[in-house]
Design an enzyme around this catalytic site. Structure first.
Site, PDB file in Angstrom:
ATOM      1  N   ASP A 400      10.313  34.523  23.001  1.00 35.35           N
ATOM      2  CA  ASP A 400      11.555  35.060  23.551  1.00 35.35           C
ATOM      3  C   ASP A 400      12.074  36.236  22.716  1.00 35.35           C
ATOM      4  OD1 ASP A 400      13.685  35.243  25.244  1.00 35.35           O
ATOM      5  OD2 ASP A 400      14.439  33.219  24.890  1.00 35.35           O
ATOM      6  N   ASP A 461      18.408  35.051  32.987  1.00 41.92           N
ATOM      7  CA  ASP A 461      18.536  33.595  32.939  1.00 41.92           C
ATOM      8  C   ASP A 461      19.229  33.074  34.186  1.00 41.92           C
ATOM      9  OD1 ASP A 461      17.634  34.022  30.388  1.00 41.92           O
ATOM     10  OD2 ASP A 461      19.132  32.737  29.437  1.00 41.92           O
TER      11      ASP A 461
HETATM   12  C1  9PG Z   1      17.513  30.451  24.313  1.00 41.90           C
HETATM   13  C2  9PG Z   1      17.508  31.199  25.611  1.00 41.90           C
HETATM   14  C3  9PG Z   1      16.566  30.573  26.656  1.00 41.90           C
HETATM   15  C4  9PG Z   1      16.489  31.460  27.872  1.00 41.90           C
HETATM   16  C5  9PG Z   1      16.045  32.849  27.454  1.00 41.90           C
HETATM   17  C6  9PG Z   1      17.026  33.406  26.435  1.00 41.90           C
HETATM   18  O1  9PG Z   1      22.839  36.874  24.416  1.00 41.90           O
HETATM   19  N1  9PG Z   1      22.147  37.129  25.423  1.00 41.90           N
HETATM   20  O2  9PG Z   1      22.329  38.148  26.096  1.00 41.90           O
HETATM   21  C7  9PG Z   1      21.132  36.230  25.829  1.00 41.90           C
HETATM   22  C8  9PG Z   1      20.287  36.556  26.879  1.00 41.90           C
HETATM   23  C9  9PG Z   1      19.320  35.638  27.262  1.00 41.90           C
HETATM   24  C10 9PG Z   1      19.192  34.442  26.619  1.00 41.90           C
HETATM   25  C11 9PG Z   1      20.036  34.115  25.569  1.00 41.90           C
HETATM   26  C12 9PG Z   1      21.009  35.014  25.173  1.00 41.90           C
HETATM   27  O3  9PG Z   1      18.265  33.542  27.067  1.00 41.90           O
HETATM   28  O4  9PG Z   1      15.937  33.697  28.529  1.00 41.90           O
HETATM   29  O5  9PG Z   1      15.576  30.949  28.831  1.00 41.90           O
HETATM   30  O6  9PG Z   1      15.277  30.386  26.119  1.00 41.90           O
HETATM   31  O7  9PG Z   1      17.112  32.528  25.318  1.00 41.90           O
HETATM   32  O8  9PG Z   1      18.401  31.016  23.414  1.00 41.90           O
END
Ligand code: 9PG
Length: 746
Positions: A400, A461
């Site tokens: 990720d 997501d």
């Molecule tokens: C775990 C998650 C999950 C999820 C992923 C990812 O801060 N943000 O903009 C942000 C975007 C996406 C995100 C988390 C934070 O999700 O897509 O399936 O694994 O990380 O933290």
């Protein structure tokens, strides 16, 4: 100059240009075309005549190659420095110049593909501006490429590939090779419209006499209504990049969208137990532990107090129970306080002034990025991956926040572009994980991952609510295209479905089937199920398993295993959120068409779609999964959907004899029919379900006054009338079963 001219009158006159980091530019007007030469060529895409254009500008020489393959042209630029000093280059325009068309730009549309997994993809008008984010620098890296943020009104930007839609025609432009540079396509419709294709050089330094090749660019025009407008382009990319497309992608369960970072080892165990107990009815394979097990992002081998024994014992329990253990990692990301930063401050990606680059804000802190071109980082990464895959026992990794490796900054290797840095990091991970590991990219810039990952998250997501929601509020965040929301995830599932199993397995993100702790309505759940099932992509569920109501669990089971079949999205070039998915296939050797209709709007959608446009000679049997109704259709497919509602149809041209019309045994219906014969007086169908299943089958059998004879595994079975010429049978079975029907003889 080179002119692309479409028979419809779309005309693009494209020169070349160059920009340095210090602001110096060599616009198309300073390049002199000194020679043009034609010669035969032959490469992996085809053969024909190549046009070689030699250009000169002060301090530079450039060769542009143009190769024609049928309707498409591939273009590449080779730059050579003809000066005594080195220079840091920002970007090269491989193609740049005015576009003209018989319609005004107010009638044009632009298909935009965002930078990474979570970025927006879809078709918007040319006028207006690319959506930004209210969260500014906190959310920018999670939303788009911070090196090319959304521009002013009238400027539309796309990454990797784009389509300009004018009337009946679409101009498709995209990069064919994707290992070395990010390519951006920019349409500037302020004043005289101009279209630019930039190969991003990210400030790499070019020495005297050094040659810099750009990626190959694909240019082609097609009918705007082509059911698969990116097909030829995507296949050219696949030839060049040798994607990994495993014949099978594991389906399963993910901890994130219920437990989030509060997940405990006990939660993994209780879900493992529930899945083991339901194995007979729910054939899932993967149990994936998401974010929350680690002590800190960047510190993967120390654990959160909620996982006192770490994750290796869980991997073993999962494996012993017969499932595949999966683990989430953000390998290029780190919290500023992680041990890796304290010990190796020089591993961080930094800006020109030596300050660590921001990788965005999450988990209540500013995030940092590791530089995978640093040999120390590479070794650390490989060590980590070997530990996780081979010592702990996780053959499935969800990797990720991969964009972190591709942020703008000064790298240890000053010659590495951002795309090369990411690809080098991914290659190091692949090498350490081995060929048999399943690697899922997430938050990942798309191009450089082709050939290294097995699956790719292709959208934002999902969330247990339709629209983005933060601090209990929806209104202010409606326009956010990348924040977690069912709407955002489903949109990209459609708009990027053409990539599926051409570059990797698409991951449309998890289904949320729970009945509590969710504000998704029954309609919204059906819409998500329809989109995921017809996308043919990976199927993951992220709910507390034991709490799922039986009917929701049965829906999950009916999706397994995913068909893998890629659909067409009929209105991909018409609107931002497409509504019509279609897959044409066969059932029992005869034509079958699956149609998914989605209503993302807040008002009902009522219309009639001509069956002819869906490729069906009329009349047809139609079975709609959510209403559980089979009927005879002539002329049109009726559409009457509530807000956020969906329909999932199986359509089959009516023939004289017994026919399979639909069933509730699988989603999409008919996926359980592995073999079948349909003759004038009888039909025979072999059904397969891995898990124990109960459901209805609808058969079309011409009415002749009597009751047709139906057998299940050779024995007569009960049947009920379901309409004129329609009969319904209920069956419960596991494994394989044979259904036979014979017309009533009078
Ligand atoms: C775990 C998650 C999950 C999820 C992923 C990812 O801060 N943000 O903009 C942000 C975007 C996406 C995100 C988390 C934070 O999700 O897509 O399936 O694994 O990380 O933290």
């Amino acid at each position: 100059m080179f002119t692309f001219l479409d028979p419809f009158g779309l005309r693009w006159t494209a020169g070349i240009a160059l920009e340095a980091v210090d602001g110096r530019t060599w616009p198309s007007t300073v390049w002199r075309l000194v020679e043009e030469q034609r010669s035969p060529f032959s490469d992996l895409h085809g053969s024909g005549e190549e046009l070689r254009q030699a250009f000169q500008a002060p301090g530079w020489e450039a060769i542009r190659l143009l190769r024609r393959y049928g309707a498409a042209t591939a273009v590449r630029l080779l730059l050579r420095r003809r000066a005594a000093s080195s220079i840091a280059l920002r970007r090269a325009a491989v193609l740049t110049g005015p576009v003209a068309a018989p319609l005004p730009p107010s009638r044009w549309r632009f298909y935009r593909n965002g930078f990474h997994s979570w970025s927006f993809a879809g078709t918007t008008p040319v006028e207006g501006r690319d959506a930004r984010t209210l969260f500014g620098p906190l959310g920018a890296p999670m939303t788009f490429d911070v090196a090319a943020p959304p521009g002013p009104s009238g400027v539309r930007r796309s990454d990797l590939v784009a389509a300009l839609i004018v009337g009946e025609r679409a101009l498709i432009v995209g990069q064919i090779t994707t290992a070395d540079q990010f390519v951006k396509i920019e349409l500037d419709a302020r004043g005289m419209p101009r279209l630019h294709v930039y190969a991003e050089l990210d400030g790499i330094s070019v020495d005297p006499e050094e040659e810099v090749p750009s990626e190959w660019i694909w240019v082609e025009t097609r009918e705007a209504t082509d059911p698969d407008p990116f097909g030829d382009y995507a296949e050219a990319v696949a030839r060049a990049m040798q994607p990994r497309i495993p014949p099978h992608a594991p389906s399963g369960w993910c901890s994130w969208y219920f437990y989030y970072t509060r997940v405990r080892d006990a939660d993994i165990r209780s879900n493992l137990q529930a899945l083991a107990a339901w194995r007979e009815v729910l054939p899932v394979e993967l149990i994936q532990i998401d974010d929350g097990f680690q002590a800190a992002v960047g510190e993967w081998t120390r654990f959160s107090p909620r996982f006192p024994e770490g994750v290796a014992p869980l991997a073993q329990e999962i494996r012993e129970a017969g499932f595949t253990p999966g683990l989430w990692l953000a390998p290029f990301l780190t919290w500023p306080e992680a041990a890796v930063v304290r010990r190796h401050p020089d591993w961080l990606l930094r800006d020109a002034r030596g300050r660590p680059v921001s990788a965005g804000f999450n988990w209540y802190r500013w995030l940092r990025a590791l530089d995978p071109t640093h040999p120390g980082v590479e070794e650390w990464l490989q060590d980590l991956i070997r530990t996780v895959v081979h010592r702990w026992g996780f053959p499935y990794l969800k990797l990720d926040f991969l964009y972190a490796a591709a942020l703008p900054g000064r790298r240890y290797d000053p010659k590495a572009t951002r795309a090369q840095a990411l690809r080098r990091g991914l290659r190091a991970i692949r090498e350490a994980a081995g060929e048999s590991a399943f690697l899922l990219g997430c938050g990942c810039p798309l191009g450089p991952a082709i050939g290294l990952v097995d699956g790719m998250r292709i959208g934002p997501d999902v969330a247990p609510h339709w629209e983005p929601r933060m601090f209990g509020l929806s209104r202010p965040f409606r326009a956010e295209r990348s924040l977690p929301a069912a709407r955002n995830a489903v949109r990209n599932t459609l708009t990027r479905s053409w990539m599926h199993r051409r570059w990797w397995w698409n991951d449309p993100d998890c289904l949320l089937l729970r009945a509590r702790a969710t504000s998704l309505t029954e309609d919204e759940v059906r819409l998500m199920l329809t989109a995921v099932a017809l996308s043919g992509g990976m199927v993951l569920v992220s709910d507390p398993v034991a709490e799922l109501p039986e009917e929701r669990r049965a829906l999950w089971a009916a999706l397994l295993p995913p068909t893998g079949e890629r659909p067409e999205v009929r209105d991909l070039f018409e609107r931002e959120f497409p509504r019509v998915m279609r897959r044409a296939g066969t059932l029992c050797g005869a034509p079958a068409v699956w149609v998914g209709l989605l209503n993302p709007e807040d008002r009902p959608w009522r219309t009639a779609l001509p069956l002819r446009d869906l490729g069906l000679p009329e009349p047809a049997w139609g079975f709609e999964r959510w209403s559980g109704r089979a009927q005879r259709l002539t002329g049109n497919l009726p559409v009457d959907l509530p807000p956020h509602g969906a329909a999932l149809w199986l359509l089959r041209p009516i023939r004289p004899g017994p026919q399979w019309v639909g069933s509730t045994l699988r989603i999409p219906p008919g996926a359980e029919v592995v073999e079948g014969e349909e003759e004038a007086s009888w039909g025979r169908w072999v059904l397969r379900r891995e898990a124990r299943a109960r459901g209805f089958v609808w058969l079309g059998i011409p009415d002749e006054g009597g009751v047709p004879e139906i057998r299940w595994n050779g024995r007569p079975c009960p049947i009920e009338r379901a309409g004129e010429g329609l009969w319904r049978v209920e069956q419960a079975f596991q494994g394989t079963g044979v259904l036979e029907a014979r017309r009533a003889s009078i």
